[in-house]
Design an enzyme around this catalytic site. Structure first.
Site, PDB file in Angstrom:
ATOM      1  CG  ASP A  21      -1.771  -1.241   1.327  1.00  0.00           C
ATOM      2  OD1 ASP A  21      -2.250  -1.716   0.286  1.00  0.00           O
ATOM      3  OD2 ASP A  21      -1.937  -1.737   2.452  1.00  0.00           O
TER       4      ASP A  21
ATOM      5  CD  GLU B   8      -9.187  -2.339  -1.607  1.00  0.00           C
ATOM      6  OE1 GLU B   8      -9.730  -2.473  -0.492  1.00  0.00           O
ATOM      7  OE2 GLU B   8      -8.496  -3.227  -2.134  1.00  0.00           O
TER       8      GLU B   8
END
Length: 509
Positions: A14, A185
């Site tokens: 991420d 997301e």
């Protein structure tokens, strides 16, 4: 000049990036480990060095509901008007929060809690000073009181917020739901050449992962989908890289554009990736119509042309491990370490772990420090000075994925005899093999290949093999969760616990 992906190997998923002048900084998720949110620095986008963690105090990161693959999800790093901001979700705590600092090498503030739910929060500072907050929201996540439980808000929701208080200045509303992939997301909003671009991930963080993008004249949309979405994906593609997604864009100081994203490098058959999700770098070009093209038409190779920036490799650290006065930045603990658990001064050049009644099966509170495994093929060794007095007292090294999936090589006593044990735990299955050793220090060794771990112990010149463990059983595809293998040193006991001293730790790739 070329570079090889991943640019940050091992369990660093991420990624989020920002540039200040000619300096680039990047953060990644840290999940259940402490300190939280690793912080990296680069001057050429290829060579990265860790310069700290964002969350270094318990006041910044608490784990009231600690769980494996819980904790800190998907941070975003941004810089505005002399201040760095990091916003993220503590899934084991109160939700979304932001911290800030003016000194990227210094301490960060205590959290300001954000009055908006969802995960993967991101900030965008518009030209007029308005601060936009984007979060993802999808089925499977608890629905707060202000969100329509029938699903009208599923997708990327956005509001205007006050960063000083965390309060919303507008009601959250869905601005885009992407191209129809599951789990929209990882949103990031940008303003480029007068247009607003919303970048997001879809498809879940497994093999169907992809990055999509929309464009609008307003930060509120409606967003026009890029005609060549997904702009980056390796789904159904024969490639050593899979699950590419969750990206963040940056304009380099030479005017070129780049994207950082996560990906995995599957191994073996069936394919699994026990190192977890890693950080990759992709070049970005823009079409005449103002759409980004990532990599080679949405694909990413292992070897790529380097950014046209002066190469800036960082010098290798020369000090020996545990030379103190503090542990190297790569070391983390499961949740918060207990007071007095670690000492680098009791025996110079050695790490002393003071065990307690907790074992590896207990998770947070156990005497444990670990570093991410960053290479599929590597050799790890450590000298251990530990004299257990009772059965149940143990100290050694673990190849750790989570509470139910780990391989442990440790010294203990069985039937009054000193032994080295290889314990393998895979879900509800466990096996142990013991070999006798003499009194005195031992050297514990792990030889890792992409598909298997070999474990051995050496005293003096005599070395004996203890056993092996199949690597794929520690991969998220088997063990579940979102992390990767961590190589840990640990100590535990059931009474008066003698200290365990670790020296000469080596990780060689």
């Amino acid at each position: 000049m070329t570079y090889t992906n991943p640019v940050i190997s091992g369990f660093y998923p991420d990624p989020s990036i920002c540039r200040v002048g000619e300096d680039y900084h990047l953060v990644t998720s840290s999940f259940e480990y402490f300190p939280g949110v690793p912080l990296f620095h680069s001057r050429d986008l290829v060579n990265w060095r860790q310069i700290g963690h964002v969350l270094t105090r318990q006041s910044q990161l608490e784990f009231p509901r600690w769980s494996a693959s819980g904790g800190i999800f998907a941070p975003t790093l941004r810089y505005h008007d002399g201040t760095f901001y990091m916003i993220t979700t503590n899934t084991s705590g109160q939700g979304n929060f932001v911290v800030h600092t003016q000194d990227i090498h210094g301490e960060w503030s205590d959290p300001v809690w954000i009055e908006q739910g969802g995960i993967d929060p991101s900030l965008f500072f518009d030209d007029d000073g308005t601060v936009y907050l984007s979060t993802s929201w999808s089925k499977g996540w608890p629905v707060p009181e202000d969100i329509d439980p029938d699903g009208a808000y599923w997708g990327i929701q956005q509001s205007v917020i006050d960063l000083k208080t965390g309060k919303r200045l507008s009601e959250p509303r869905v601005v885009w739901s992407g191209t129809g992939g599951r789990y929209p997301e990882g949103p990031h909003l940008y303003k480029i050449q007068g247009k607003y671009y919303l970048l997001m991930a879809e498809g879940g963080t497994e093999r169907g992962h992809m990055i999509t993008l929309g464009r609008s004249d307003s930060p509120w949309g409606p967003f026009e989908s890029c005609p060549h979405n997904p702009i980056l994906t390796h789904r159904s593609l024969y490639s050593p890289f899979q699950a590419l997604g969750h990206g963040d864009l940056v304009e380099a100081h030479d005017g070129s554009w780049w994207m950082v994203c996560l990906g995995i490098r599957p191994q073996g058959n069936p394919e699994t990736a026990h190192l977890g999700r890693e950080t990759f770098l992709a070049p970005v070009h823009w079409t005449e119509e103002g759409w980004p093209v990532v990599g080679n038409s949405g694909r990413l190779g292992k070897i790529n042309k380097s950014p046209d920036l002066p190469a800036h490799p960082w010098p290798e650290a020369e000090k020996a491990e545990f030379a103190g006065p503090q542990l190297d930045l790569k070391w983390v603990t499961l949740g918060h370490p207990r007071e007095g658990m670690v000492s680098l001064s009791e025996r110079p050049g050695a790490l002393r772990l003071q065990g307690n009644a907790l074992g590896l099966q207990d998770g947070p509170g156990v005497a444990f420090v670990g570093q991410r495994q960053q290479h599929y093929a590597c050799n790890v060794s450590v000298h251990l000075d530990f004299d257990p007095q009772n059965e149940g007292e143990e100290a050694g090294i673990t190849v750790w994925m989570n509470l139910q999936h780990h391989y442990d090589l440790y010294v203990t006593r069985q039937d009054g005899k000193r032994v080295v044990v290889l314990r393998k735990r895979i879900d509800d299955l466990m096996s142990c093999k013991a070999v006798p050793v003499q009194d005195g220090p031992v050297q514990l060794k792990i030889n890792a290949s992409p598909e298997v771990y070999q474990f051995s112990v050496q005293q003096g010149t005599a070395e004996q093999t203890v056993g092996s463990g199949v690597a794929r059983y520690l991969a998220p595809e088997v063990a579940g969760g979102f992390t990767g293998v961590v190589l840990g040193l640990f100590a535990s006991g059931n009474g008066q616990m003698p200290a365990a001293f670790f020296e000469g730790y080596q990780y060689l790739a």
